[in-house]
Design a protein around this motif. Structure first.
Motif, short mmCIF file in Angstrom:
data_model
loop_
_atom_site.label_atom_id
_atom_site.label_comp_id
_atom_site.label_asym_id
_atom_site.label_seq_id
_atom_site.Cartn_x
_atom_site.Cartn_y
_atom_site.Cartn_z
N ALA A 32 0.82 -1.21 0.00
CA ALA A 32 0.00 0.00 0.00
C ALA A 32 0.85 1.26 0.00
O ALA A 32 0.51 2.26 -0.65
N ASN A 33 1.98 1.22 0.71
CA ASN A 33 2.88 2.37 0.78
C ASN A 33 4.31 1.94 0.46
O ASN A 33 4.75 0.85 0.84
N PHE A 34 5.02 2.79 -0.27
CA PHE A 34 6.42 2.56 -0.63
C PHE A 34 6.63 1.17 -1.20
O PHE A 34 7.52 0.42 -0.80
N SER A 35 5.78 0.85 -2.15
CA SER A 35 5.80 -0.47 -2.77
C SER A 35 7.09 -0.71 -3.55
O SER A 35 7.57 0.16 -4.26
N ARG A 36 7.65 -1.91 -3.36
CA ARG A 36 8.89 -2.32 -4.05
C ARG A 36 10.05 -1.39 -3.75
O ARG A 36 10.90 -1.11 -4.60
N TYR A 37 10.09 -0.94 -2.52
CA TYR A 37 11.09 0.03 -2.08
C TYR A 37 12.51 -0.54 -2.12
O TYR A 37 13.48 0.22 -2.13
N ASP A 38 12.65 -1.86 -2.16
CA ASP A 38 13.98 -2.47 -2.17
C ASP A 38 14.85 -1.99 -3.33
O ASP A 38 16.08 -2.04 -3.24
N ILE A 39 14.23 -1.54 -4.41
CA ILE A 39 15.03 -1.08 -5.54
C ILE A 39 15.94 0.08 -5.13
O ILE A 39 17.04 0.24 -5.67
N ILE A 40 15.51 0.87 -4.16
CA ILE A 40 16.33 1.98 -3.69
C ILE A 40 17.61 1.46 -3.04
O ILE A 40 18.68 2.06 -3.19
N ASN A 41 17.50 0.34 -2.32
CA ASN A 41 18.69 -0.25 -1.69
C ASN A 41 19.72 -0.69 -2.72
O ASN A 41 20.90 -0.80 -2.41
N VAL A 42 19.27 -0.96 -3.94
CA VAL A 42 20.17 -1.32 -5.02
C VAL A 42 20.71 -0.07 -5.71
O VAL A 42 21.92 0.08 -5.90
N LEU A 43 19.82 0.85 -6.04
CA LEU A 43 20.22 2.04 -6.79
C LEU A 43 21.20 2.92 -6.03
O LEU A 43 22.08 3.55 -6.63
#
Length: 239
Positions: free
Chosen positions: A164-175
């Motif tokens: 519902a919030n900050f969906s698929r946020y893990d991509i930031i940990n990669v970028l």
């Protein structure tokens, strides 16, 4: 009471009009997509379940044009599915010229996928689902996200399950670990949803703080995609 009912009817009308506009755009993207793959026999023969949980036509057109016109050498994809089949088939059609890594949360689905699709060129890494928190909200993430490659030319994010919030946020940990000089493309699917919009805003904020010049655009059909690119790939946004 009458005014309230009129407002309700107007809101319902606007919602239906928006749905109709999206449907019309999706039909247009479908025609554009089918025209774009006419010169690739392997893709034309590939059976795809486009839409619903899988990517829509704007998504598949965008992925195809990036593969064909910009020729990324390494792709990291979050979520195993129809787009994985598409990318694998394209890769096979051009002689398996690039590396394709998929991060998948479900080991059972990985087995089902491999049994139903002749996978010869996808490296599937199993990263179980993990509940994580950011800014006070819980989101679906991956275990061992630190091991995901940070040297890809294309990041395709269509997993894990949305939040519902900050969906698929893990991509930031990669970028955030990508070398400042590394040129790349990011596609975040389901950008029509609030959770993905919040994550995209966080991505933009992160690169602004880093002082990294990037470009972004939204592609819209039945669903929408957020696309972010560095200088080398800025012409992706004109597709």
């Amino acid at each position: 009471m009458i005014i309230k009912k009129i407002k309700s009817l107007l809101n319902e009308f606007r919602a239906r009009l928006d749905d109709n506009n999206k449907a019309i755009k999706e039909v247009e993207w479908a025609n554009i997509y089918h025209d774009s793959i006419r010169d690739n026999d392997e893709l034309q023969k590939l059976s795809l379940k486009i839409g619903r949980w899988a990517g829509n036509y704007s998504f598949f057109f965008l992925v195809h044009r990036i593969l064909k016109d910009f020729q990324p050498r390494k792709i990291v994809e979050f979520g195993l599915g129809e787009s994985s089949k598409f990318i694998s088939t394209y890769n096979k059609s051009v002689g398996n010229t690039f590396e394709h890594v998929v991060i998948e949360q479900d080991d059972n689905w990985k087995s089902i996928f491999n049994n139903s699709f002749q996978n010869q060129n996808i490296k599937i890494h199993h990263h179980p689902l993990e509940k994580k928190n950011i800014h006070g909200y819980e989101y679906n993430g991956y275990e061992n996200i630190k091991s995901v490659p940070t040297d890809a030319d294309l990041y395709l994010v269509d997993g894990p399950f949305g939040s519902a919030n900050f969906s698929r946020y893990d991509i930031i940990n990669v970028l955030e670990k990508i070398d400042q000089k590394k040129e790349f493309i990011l596609i975040l699917d389901d950008y029509n949803r609030k959770g993905e919009q919040e994550t995209a805003n966080e991505v933009l904020k992160m690169f602004k703080e880093k002082g990294r010049k990037i470009y972004s655009f939204k592609f819209e059909g039945g669903k929408s995609q957020f696309v972010l690119v560095t200088e080398k790939y800025k012409y992706v946004l004109s597709l």
